[in-house]
Design a protein around this motif. Structure first.
Motif, PDB file in Angstrom:
ATOM      1  N   ASP A  74      -1.777   2.446  -9.509  1.00  9.29           N
ATOM      2  CA  ASP A  74      -1.774   2.700  -8.068  1.00  9.29           C
ATOM      3  C   ASP A  74      -3.190   2.836  -7.533  1.00  9.29           C
ATOM      4  OD1 ASP A  74       0.939   2.765  -8.453  1.00  9.29           O
ATOM      5  OD2 ASP A  74       1.198   4.885  -7.898  1.00  9.29           O
ATOM      6  N   GLU A  75      -4.043   3.524  -8.294  1.00  8.94           N
ATOM      7  CA  GLU A  75      -5.408   3.785  -7.823  1.00  8.94           C
ATOM      8  C   GLU A  75      -6.173   2.479  -7.586  1.00  8.94           C
ATOM      9  OE1 GLU A  75      -4.002   5.106 -10.467  1.00  8.94           O
ATOM     10  OE2 GLU A  75      -3.720   7.210  -9.901  1.00  8.94           O
ATOM     11  N   ALA A  76      -5.920   1.470  -8.433  1.00 12.38           N
ATOM     12  CA  ALA A  76      -6.618   0.188  -8.275  1.00 12.38           C
ATOM     13  C   ALA A  76      -6.164  -0.511  -7.003  1.00 12.38           C
ATOM     14  CB  ALA A  76      -6.363  -0.696  -9.494  1.00 12.38           C
ATOM     15  N   ALA A  77      -4.878  -0.420  -6.687  1.00  5.76           N
ATOM     16  CA  ALA A  77      -4.381  -1.029  -5.457  1.00  5.76           C
ATOM     17  C   ALA A  77      -5.011  -0.368  -4.239  1.00  5.76           C
ATOM     18  CB  ALA A  77      -2.859  -0.911  -5.398  1.00  5.76           C
ATOM     19  N   VAL A  78      -5.068   0.957  -4.242  1.00  2.00           N
ATOM     20  CA  VAL A  78      -5.647   1.671  -3.098  1.00  2.00           C
ATOM     21  C   VAL A  78      -7.137   1.350  -2.974  1.00  2.00           C
ATOM     22  CG1 VAL A  78      -6.113   3.950  -2.117  1.00  2.00           C
ATOM     23  CG2 VAL A  78      -3.902   3.485  -3.216  1.00  2.00           C
ATOM     24  N   ALA A  79      -7.836   1.235  -4.097  1.00  2.00           N
ATOM     25  CA  ALA A  79      -9.258   0.891  -4.053  1.00  2.00           C
ATOM     26  C   ALA A  79      -9.467  -0.510  -3.477  1.00  2.00           C
ATOM     27  CB  ALA A  79      -9.861   0.992  -5.453  1.00  2.00           C
ATOM     28  N   PHE A  80      -8.588  -1.449  -3.860  1.00  2.00           N
ATOM     29  CA  PHE A  80      -8.678  -2.802  -3.301  1.00  2.00           C
ATOM     30  C   PHE A  80      -8.478  -2.780  -1.795  1.00  2.00           C
ATOM     31  CE2 PHE A  80      -6.338  -6.485  -1.689  1.00  2.00           C
ATOM     32  CZ  PHE A  80      -7.293  -7.479  -1.887  1.00  2.00           C
ATOM     33  N   TRP A  81      -7.462  -2.047  -1.345  1.00  2.00           N
ATOM     34  CA  TRP A  81      -7.214  -2.007   0.095  1.00  2.00           C
ATOM     35  C   TRP A  81      -8.369  -1.356   0.835  1.00  2.00           C
ATOM     36  CZ3 TRP A  81      -1.897   0.029  -1.617  1.00  2.00           C
ATOM     37  CH2 TRP A  81      -1.040  -1.047  -1.873  1.00  2.00           C
ATOM     38  N   ALA A  82      -8.989  -0.354   0.256  1.00  2.00           N
ATOM     39  CA  ALA A  82     -10.136   0.280   0.918  1.00  2.00           C
ATOM     40  C   ALA A  82     -11.251  -0.737   1.132  1.00  2.00           C
ATOM     41  CB  ALA A  82     -10.624   1.469   0.094  1.00  2.00           C
ATOM     42  N   ASP A  83     -11.511  -1.575   0.111  1.00  3.55           N
ATOM     43  CA  ASP A  83     -12.530  -2.621   0.245  1.00  3.55           C
ATOM     44  C   ASP A  83     -12.105  -3.663   1.274  1.00  3.55           C
ATOM     45  OD1 ASP A  83     -14.167  -1.482  -1.715  1.00  3.55           O
ATOM     46  OD2 ASP A  83     -13.229  -2.631  -3.334  1.00  3.55           O
ATOM     47  N   GLU A  84     -10.846  -4.078   1.196  1.00  3.85           N
ATOM     48  CA  GLU A  84     -10.350  -5.117   2.109  1.00  3.85           C
ATOM     49  C   GLU A  84     -10.390  -4.641   3.552  1.00  3.85           C
ATOM     50  OE1 GLU A  84      -6.488  -8.108   2.447  1.00  3.85           O
ATOM     51  OE2 GLU A  84      -6.219  -6.072   1.658  1.00  3.85           O
ATOM     52  N   TYR A  85      -9.962  -3.413   3.794  1.00  2.00           N
ATOM     53  CA  TYR A  85      -9.919  -2.915   5.169  1.00  2.00           C
ATOM     54  C   TYR A  85     -11.324  -2.694   5.726  1.00  2.00           C
ATOM     55  CZ  TYR A  85      -5.031  -1.971   3.852  1.00  2.00           C
ATOM     56  OH  TYR A  85      -3.738  -2.074   3.409  1.00  2.00           O
ATOM     57  N   ARG A  86     -12.272  -2.356   4.847  1.00  2.00           N
ATOM     58  CA  ARG A  86     -13.662  -2.257   5.300  1.00  2.00           C
ATOM     59  C   ARG A  86     -14.162  -3.628   5.769  1.00  2.00           C
ATOM     60  NH1 ARG A  86     -15.519  -0.341   0.898  1.00  2.00           N
ATOM     61  NH2 ARG A  86     -16.536  -2.236   0.134  1.00  2.00           N
ATOM     62  N   LEU A  87     -13.771  -4.691   5.059  1.00  3.47           N
ATOM     63  CA  LEU A  87     -14.112  -6.049   5.484  1.00  3.47           C
ATOM     64  C   LEU A  87     -13.451  -6.378   6.817  1.00  3.47           C
ATOM     65  CD1 LEU A  87     -15.258  -8.923   5.004  1.00  3.47           C
ATOM     66  CD2 LEU A  87     -13.167  -9.411   3.684  1.00  3.47           C
ATOM     67  N   ASN A  88     -12.189  -6.028   6.980  1.00  3.97           N
ATOM     68  CA  ASN A  88     -11.496  -6.287   8.244  1.00  3.97           C
ATOM     69  C   ASN A  88     -12.193  -5.593   9.411  1.00  3.97           C
ATOM     70  OD1 ASN A  88      -8.384  -5.774   6.459  1.00  3.97           O
ATOM     71  ND2 ASN A  88      -9.512  -7.682   6.712  1.00  3.97           N
ATOM     72  N   ALA A  89     -12.626  -4.353   9.205  1.00  3.97           N
ATOM     73  CA  ALA A  89     -13.324  -3.621  10.259  1.00  3.97           C
ATOM     74  C   ALA A  89     -14.662  -4.277  10.591  1.00  3.97           C
ATOM     75  CB  ALA A  89     -13.538  -2.168   9.839  1.00  3.97           C
ATOM     76  N   GLN A 296      -4.840   4.173   9.142  1.00  3.88           N
ATOM     77  CA  GLN A 296      -3.403   4.392   8.967  1.00  3.88           C
ATOM     78  C   GLN A 296      -2.862   3.490   7.860  1.00  3.88           C
ATOM     79  OE1 GLN A 296      -0.311   4.959  12.262  1.00  3.88           O
ATOM     80  NE2 GLN A 296      -0.118   2.757  11.882  1.00  3.88           N
ATOM     81  N   ASP A 297      -3.317   2.240   7.823  1.00  3.93           N
ATOM     82  CA  ASP A 297      -2.873   1.305   6.781  1.00  3.93           C
ATOM     83  C   ASP A 297      -3.173   1.837   5.386  1.00  3.93           C
ATOM     84  OD1 ASP A 297      -2.014  -0.487   8.716  1.00  3.93           O
ATOM     85  OD2 ASP A 297      -3.793  -1.766   8.585  1.00  3.93           O
ATOM     86  N   LEU A 298      -4.331   2.450   5.230  1.00  2.00           N
ATOM     87  CA  LEU A 298      -4.711   2.949   3.906  1.00  2.00           C
ATOM     88  C   LEU A 298      -3.815   4.114   3.492  1.00  2.00           C
ATOM     89  CD1 LEU A 298      -6.693   2.340   1.643  1.00  2.00           C
ATOM     90  CD2 LEU A 298      -8.257   4.017   2.635  1.00  2.00           C
ATOM     91  N   ARG A 299      -3.509   4.994   4.430  1.00  2.00           N
ATOM     92  CA  ARG A 299      -2.585   6.092   4.111  1.00  2.00           C
ATOM     93  C   ARG A 299      -1.211   5.558   3.727  1.00  2.00           C
ATOM     94  NH1 ARG A 299      -5.078   8.230   8.737  1.00  2.00           N
ATOM     95  NH2 ARG A 299      -3.263   7.740  10.048  1.00  2.00           N
ATOM     96  N   LEU A 300      -0.726   4.590   4.490  1.00  2.00           N
ATOM     97  CA  LEU A 300       0.586   4.019   4.193  1.00  2.00           C
ATOM     98  C   LEU A 300       0.573   3.269   2.864  1.00  2.00           C
ATOM     99  CD1 LEU A 300       1.694   2.669   7.697  1.00  2.00           C
ATOM    100  CD2 LEU A 300       2.541   4.686   6.495  1.00  2.00           C
ATOM    101  N   GLY A 301      -0.509   2.549   2.589  1.00  2.00           N
ATOM    102  CA  GLY A 301      -0.591   1.825   1.328  1.00  2.00           C
ATOM    103  C   GLY A 301      -0.472   2.747   0.132  1.00  2.00           C
ATOM    104  N   ALA A 302      -1.195   3.865   0.176  1.00  2.00           N
ATOM    105  CA  ALA A 302      -1.130   4.818  -0.933  1.00  2.00           C
ATOM    106  C   ALA A 302       0.278   5.376  -1.092  1.00  2.00           C
ATOM    107  CB  ALA A 302      -2.130   5.950  -0.691  1.00  2.00           C
ATOM    108  N   ALA A 303       0.957   5.644   0.028  1.00  2.00           N
ATOM    109  CA  ALA A 303       2.306   6.189  -0.043  1.00  2.00           C
ATOM    110  C   ALA A 303       3.306   5.158  -0.551  1.00  2.00           C
ATOM    111  CB  ALA A 303       2.732   6.700   1.331  1.00  2.00           C
ATOM    112  N   LEU A 304       3.179   3.926  -0.088  1.00  2.00           N
ATOM    113  CA  LEU A 304       4.166   2.911  -0.444  1.00  2.00           C
ATOM    114  C   LEU A 304       4.012   2.424  -1.884  1.00  2.00           C
ATOM    115  CD1 LEU A 304       4.263   0.869   2.882  1.00  2.00           C
ATOM    116  CD2 LEU A 304       6.001   2.414   1.991  1.00  2.00           C
ATOM    117  N   VAL A 305       2.789   2.284  -2.359  1.00  2.00           N
ATOM    118  CA  VAL A 305       2.622   1.815  -3.734  1.00  2.00           C
ATOM    119  C   VAL A 305       3.131   2.861  -4.715  1.00  2.00           C
ATOM    120  CG1 VAL A 305       0.269   2.671  -4.184  1.00  2.00           C
ATOM    121  CG2 VAL A 305       1.046   0.548  -5.256  1.00  2.00           C
ATOM    122  N   ALA A 306       3.120   4.105  -4.320  1.00  2.00           N
ATOM    123  CA  ALA A 306       3.613   5.165  -5.207  1.00  2.00           C
ATOM    124  C   ALA A 306       5.136   5.204  -5.286  1.00  2.00           C
ATOM    125  CB  ALA A 306       3.086   6.518  -4.728  1.00  2.00           C
TER     126      ALA A 306
END
Length: 347
Positions: A74-89, A296-306
């Protein structure tokens, strides 16, 4: 840097080419970081006046590499999304014209690297979607902001059903600016280079110059197929309760609306928990900016992958391909509102 990302300068243009065609240019972490590095560097180089992003093969980008996310912790998925969302921003606030060529398949994370741009180009071959509810996830990469602001309830319809839309639809939805024939994209890149390389172009006029260049090759967008669906979609998807939406779709289907019948079947096939979370996400995103939506996406991602639904959805759709995911719970009417609130960080 990534072997699947080519970053080059050509005159006044920085050009990023996603080169992973066998995977429809799906993004892995190295690709995200390579794009980020190039964009940050070019933002500081005055000789680069605009950025073009394109993809090899059948599309710009089919999204994130969810198969890889399924296989890791799970931690790897959340780390990927953190990087991806930083790119989106970074893309959403990019200080120079950002010109994504959304030719062919542009879905999920592919929209995250394109729909937040400033000079967005689609073609007659474009196919856009946020299909995350099909795999037990929710539309992310900041797209809830654009889904929530689409005409009427079309964004809600697309998000809950995981439906695809055309290039003309993307213009109508506000996800793209210009429709250019696919066989003229090479010519478009050359024209952008010529126009933006003119000595009279300044930082202040570069955006208008880029739009004018694209507009000179663009076609009038044909009528968007989704526009014809507005009346029944707006009627069906109003409100904040997913079960009520399903009930309305059933009523409309009984009156002979085939689109409503297909929508009801689609929503019943996606992950119930994801559908309820997605509806709430869109309603909240309507009054949020892209950066806040990404948080918000990052919070939801962590919750949903779990929860496990996401791995099950990827298994059923992309790995075993049996089309028979075992969702928990199995029905929208059984989704616990307290669990939904907890996914957003509530008590």
């Amino acid at each position: 840097m990534s072997q699947h990302v080519r970053a080059e300068t050509r005159g006044p243009l920085g050009i990023i080419t996603l080169d992973r065609p066998r995977a429809l240019n799906s993004l892995d972490r190295d690709m995200v970081l390579a794009m980020e590095e190039a964009l940050e560097r070019w933002a500081e180089e005055p000789e680069v006046r605009a950025v073009v992003v394109r993809g090899e093969g059948r599309g710009l980008c089919a999204g994130g590499d969810v198969r890889a996310l399924r296989d890791g912790p799970d931690e790897a998925a959340v780390a990927f999304w953190a990087d991806e969302y930083r790119l989106n921003a970074l893309i959403a606030g990019y200080p120079k014209p950002y010109v994504p060529l959304m030719d062919g398949i542009t879905m999920g994370g592919g929209l995250g690297i394109s729909a937040h741009g400033s000079v967005r180009v689609v073609t007659e071959r474009t196919s856009v979607a946020m299909p995350e509810t099909r795999i037990g996830f929710t539309p992310d990469v900041g797209m809830a902001a654009l889904l929530a602001r689409a005409p009427g309830e079309l964004g809600t319809h697309l998000a809950l059903t995981s439906s695809t839309a055309t290039g003309a639809d993307a213009v109508y939805l506000g996800w793209a600016d210009h429709l250019v024939p696919s066989d003229r994209l090479g010519e478009l890149v050359e024209l952008l280079g010529a126009r933006l390389g003119a000595p009279e172009v300044t930082e202040e006029t570069a955006l208008g110059t880029a739009h004018d260049a694209v507009r000179s090759l663009a076609l009038p967008a044909p009528e968007a197929p989704l526009a014809a669906e507005r009346e029944w979609v707006d009627e069906a998807y109003a409100g904040d309760d997913a079960q009520t939406i399903l009930d309305r779709l059933v009523e409309l289907a009984a009156e002979g609306h085939e689109g409503a019948r297909a929508a009801e079947e689609a929503i019943r096939s996606v992950c119930p928990f994801s559908a309820v979370v997605t509806l709430e996400s869109l309603r909240r995103a309507a009054v949020m900016d892209v950066v806040d939506v990404l948080a918000q996406d990052l919070r939801l991602g962590a919750a949903l992958v779990a929860r496990g639904d996401m791995r099950e959805g990827i298994r059923a759709l992309l790995v075993d391909k049996d089309g028979a995911p075992r969702w928990h719970p199995a029905r929208i009417e059984d989704v616990d509102a307290r669990e939904v609130e907890a996914a957003f960080g509530g008590d």
